[in-house]
Write a protein that holds these residues in place. Structure first.
Motif, PDB file in Angstrom:
ATOM      1  N   LEU A 199      30.128  42.815  34.333  1.00  0.00           N
ATOM      2  CA  LEU A 199      28.678  42.609  34.353  1.00  0.00           C
ATOM      3  C   LEU A 199      27.989  43.483  35.389  1.00  0.00           C
ATOM      4  CD1 LEU A 199      28.590  38.701  34.290  1.00  0.00           C
ATOM      5  CD2 LEU A 199      27.944  40.233  32.415  1.00  0.00           C
ATOM      6  N   LEU A 200      28.744  43.922  36.373  1.00  0.00           N
ATOM      7  CA  LEU A 200      28.128  44.633  37.493  1.00  0.00           C
ATOM      8  C   LEU A 200      27.687  46.041  37.130  1.00  0.00           C
ATOM      9  CD1 LEU A 200      30.451  43.542  40.398  1.00  0.00           C
ATOM     10  CD2 LEU A 200      28.134  42.779  39.927  1.00  0.00           C
ATOM     11  N   GLY A 201      28.250  46.589  36.078  1.00  0.00           N
ATOM     12  CA  GLY A 201      27.894  47.948  35.688  1.00  0.00           C
ATOM     13  C   GLY A 201      28.617  48.967  36.548  1.00  0.00           C
ATOM     14  N   GLY A 202      28.607  50.222  36.107  1.00  0.00           N
ATOM     15  CA  GLY A 202      29.293  51.269  36.867  1.00  0.00           C
ATOM     16  C   GLY A 202      30.780  50.988  36.898  1.00  0.00           C
ATOM     17  N   VAL A 203      31.466  51.613  37.824  1.00  0.00           N
ATOM     18  CA  VAL A 203      32.889  51.330  38.012  1.00  0.00           C
ATOM     19  C   VAL A 203      33.026  50.675  39.378  1.00  0.00           C
ATOM     20  CG1 VAL A 203      35.212  52.284  38.032  1.00  0.00           C
ATOM     21  CG2 VAL A 203      33.438  53.382  36.663  1.00  0.00           C
ATOM     22  N   PRO A 204      33.041  49.347  39.413  1.00  0.00           N
ATOM     23  CA  PRO A 204      33.085  48.695  40.722  1.00  0.00           C
ATOM     24  C   PRO A 204      34.391  48.981  41.464  1.00  0.00           C
ATOM     25  CG  PRO A 204      32.936  47.076  38.929  1.00  0.00           C
ATOM     26  CD  PRO A 204      33.055  48.417  38.294  1.00  0.00           C
ATOM     27  N   GLU A 205      34.257  49.150  42.768  1.00  0.00           N
ATOM     28  CA  GLU A 205      35.426  49.349  43.626  1.00  0.00           C
ATOM     29  C   GLU A 205      35.480  48.217  44.624  1.00  0.00           C
ATOM     30  OE1 GLU A 205      36.133  54.108  43.862  1.00  0.00           O
ATOM     31  OE2 GLU A 205      35.066  53.113  45.481  1.00  0.00           O
ATOM     32  N   THR A 206      36.676  47.691  44.806  1.00  0.00           N
ATOM     33  CA  THR A 206      36.825  46.492  45.631  1.00  0.00           C
ATOM     34  C   THR A 206      37.725  46.747  46.833  1.00  0.00           C
ATOM     35  OG1 THR A 206      36.718  45.193  43.632  1.00  0.00           O
ATOM     36  CG2 THR A 206      37.538  44.074  45.558  1.00  0.00           C
ATOM     37  N   GLU A 207      37.358  46.114  47.935  1.00  0.00           N
ATOM     38  CA  GLU A 207      38.230  46.063  49.111  1.00  0.00           C
ATOM     39  C   GLU A 207      38.280  44.601  49.535  1.00  0.00           C
ATOM     40  OE1 GLU A 207      37.705  48.482  53.118  1.00  0.00           O
ATOM     41  OE2 GLU A 207      36.558  46.621  53.142  1.00  0.00           O
TER      42      GLU A 207
END
Ligand code: FES
Ligand SMILES: [Fe+2]
Length: 355
Positions: free
Chosen positions: A222-230
């Motif tokens: 849902l967040l759009g784009g390519v989310p990156e997580t840490e």
């Protein structure tokens, strides 16, 4: 305590239910309105919290030094607490300012009467309290990068019936998702696949190094784009998930705070910077509560088995974060007891598991 097949940490340190020389998140600032007192037992200590005339939060020991009634039973006018029993008054510093029963010629030094005061600070919309000896020696209150108090959109607190250690281990456990949080909007059992994530030591803990968000977590799409997580874990019991999606961020701060040896409160604070998501807040909140409730319920069931004090197994790699947690906690307890610097026992490592 939990066995760790590779090391046997000093029993004295491991047996501590919780560390004291650290800041703990006690409640979201929104739960502490002006001119109100909130009573809470945290780390086994009775606290009364309020806001002084400057709006800053304070925390005092919730026991009147006269005859022991909780100060939170009294009245508070936004400046002073008036004890419910004999009306002794105390300011936000815990100083006694009046004893109504004294007649004019009864000289009594009010300076002799003081309520213990805990260092207390509001940071990014949350109220933190320090329970140790010297707040100046304590590591700083953890902060979430790229957000401010205004980005705090959801704050949920939930009581977990169980000790801190199991709540923290559950918080950092990568393998329970498809079983405990199985839901059409999050995970299905069929979505399980092998994962490999790089971990590295970070201040007072470890970090799951920034990577592309898990492709089987539907909510991320849902967040759009390519989310990156840490994802950062830090003592005593703080997890910060920082998701960057394009120019926006979505962050979750989870703080697990022991109320006593067998009672834990979990605070889940969500920040985001995308205005459109704020419109969805009323819809999101029940999902967050459902999610946390799943963790609370599985832990309640776990307590039934743990009541028999079974021997437990921590396996690699899925339980490696749990092993690290116990090592970090032990090292912190030993380092503070010996008055020496903390040495992070975590080494950089690729962890692989299926979830
Ligand atoms: S017990 Fe508080 S004033 Fe007497
Ligand atoms: Fe969970």
């Amino acid at each position: 305590m939990m066995p760790d097949t590779e090391s046997s940490p000093a029993a004295a340190a491991a047996d501590q239910p919780f560390l004291r020389e650290l800041w703990y998140l006690v409640l979201p600032g929104s739960k502490l309105p002006a001119r109100r007192l909130v009573a809470k037992t945290v780390l086994g200590e009775p606290l009364v919290l309020g806001r002084g005339p400057d709006g800053q939060p304070f925390a005092l020991r919730d026991i009147c030094p006269h005859r022991g009634i909780p100060l939170s039973c009294g009245r508070f006018d936004g400046r002073e607490i008036e004890c419910a029993y004999h009306g002794w008054r105390f300011d936000a510093e815990g100083r006694c300012t009046a004893i109504p029963s004294l007649v004019e010629d009864q000289a009594f030094d009010l300076g002799r009467v003081k309520v213990a005061r805990y260092p207390c600070r509001e940071v990014q919309g949350n109220v933190w309290v320090f329970f140790g000896r010297d707040p100046d020696q304590a590591p700083p209150i953890p902060e979430v990068a790229d957000v401010g108090a205004g980005d705090l959109k959801i704050a949920e607190s939930m009581l977990f019936h169980g000790p801190l250690d199991h709540a923290v281990v559950g918080l950092m456990d990568p393998a329970h998702g498809p079983f405990v949080h199985r839901a059409w909007w999050w995970r299905s059992k069929a979505s399980i696949h092998a994962k490999a994530k790089q971990f590295a030591p970070s201040p007072l803990g470890f970090t799951m190094v920034r990577h592309r968000a898990s492709s089987n977590s539907r909510a991320y799409r849902l967040l759009g784009g390519v989310p990156e997580t840490e994802i950062v874990f830090r003592l005593p019991s703080i997890r910060i998930e920082h998701v960057r999606a394009g120019r926006h961020v979505l962050c979750g701060l989870t703080a697990v705070t022991p109320l006593g040896p067998r009672e834990t409160e979990l605070h889940h604070i969500i920040y985001w910077t995308m205005p459109w998501l704020t419109l969805l807040r009323p819809v999101l909140r029940p999902f967050v509560r459902t999610f946390l409730g799943q963790d609370r319920d599985i832990m309640a069931k776990q307590q039934v088995g743990l009541a028999h004090d079974p021997t437990l197994l921590l396996i690699d790699d899925a339980d490696r974060p749990a092993k690290w947690y116990y090592r970090l906690k032990n090292e912190y307890a030993r380092a503070t007891a010996a008055g020496r610097p903390f040495e992070n026992p975590v080494k950089p490592r690729l962890l692989r598991w299926r979830s």
